[in-house]
Enzyme design. Structure first.
Site: not given
Length: 180
Positions: A64-65
């Site tokens: 995730a980012d």
């Protein structure tokens, strides 16, 4: 085995709403973005490159980012206090977008999505900006604020998934994990 490919303590806490049975693994990846990339494409790209190093048969890997974007400009983590103040001035009294990209890799198949939440900041005085920076909170957060902490005092309203702004759209991730 479920692997969360993130060093974010906030993502770790949010992931516990889905399951306690996961491992944290982090790999250093080059997060340099191509010129002109959109915020939504940026978070999809970054979530994937964070997950790929841990891809193994039988494992489920989650990368995730999160980025903050205003006027098409991606605001990452501030380099220093001056950079944080500049970002907060840019967001003051305006609406910006928070994008989180998530990639889940299971049995060699990648499933990716992004979530966008619109956040409106109050008009911030220089004193409010300075006081917030003194908390130390903005220095490791995209866009120089954390909505789950003192940064909540800067927010007038949000439109969308609150947990997306914290860093992991858990409802959508949970549905994806049960669908694959």
């Amino acid at each position: 085995m479920i692997i969360l490919a993130s060093q974010s303590p906030r993502r770790r806490e949010l992931m516990k709403y889905i399951t306690d049975d996961f491992t944290i693994k982090v790999s250093e990846v080059d997060e340099t973005l191509p010129d002109g990339i959109t915020p939504s494409d940026a978070v999809l790209y970054l979530s994937r490159i964070k997950a790929e190093p841990f891809m193994r048969d039988g494992d489920t890997v989650i990368g995730a980012d999160t980025v903050v974007a205003i006027d098409g400009e991606i605001l990452g983590k501030p380099a220093n206090k001056g950079d944080a103040a500049d970002m907060l001035r840019k967001l003051s009294g305006r609406t910006h977008s928070v994008f989180t990209g998530v990639t889940v890799i299971k049995d060699g198949n990648a499933h990716s999505f992004f979530e966008e939440t619109r956040v409106r900041f109050l008009d911030l005085s220089e004193n409010e900006i300075e006081k917030y920076i003194k908390t130390g909170e903005p220095l490791d957060k995209a866009g120089a604020y954390g909505i789950q902490g003192y940064g909540s005092l800067l927010v007038e309203k949000i439109n969308g998934d609150y947990f997306n702004v914290v860093g992991l759209p858990i409802s959508r991730l949970n549905r994806l994990l049960h669908a694959i």
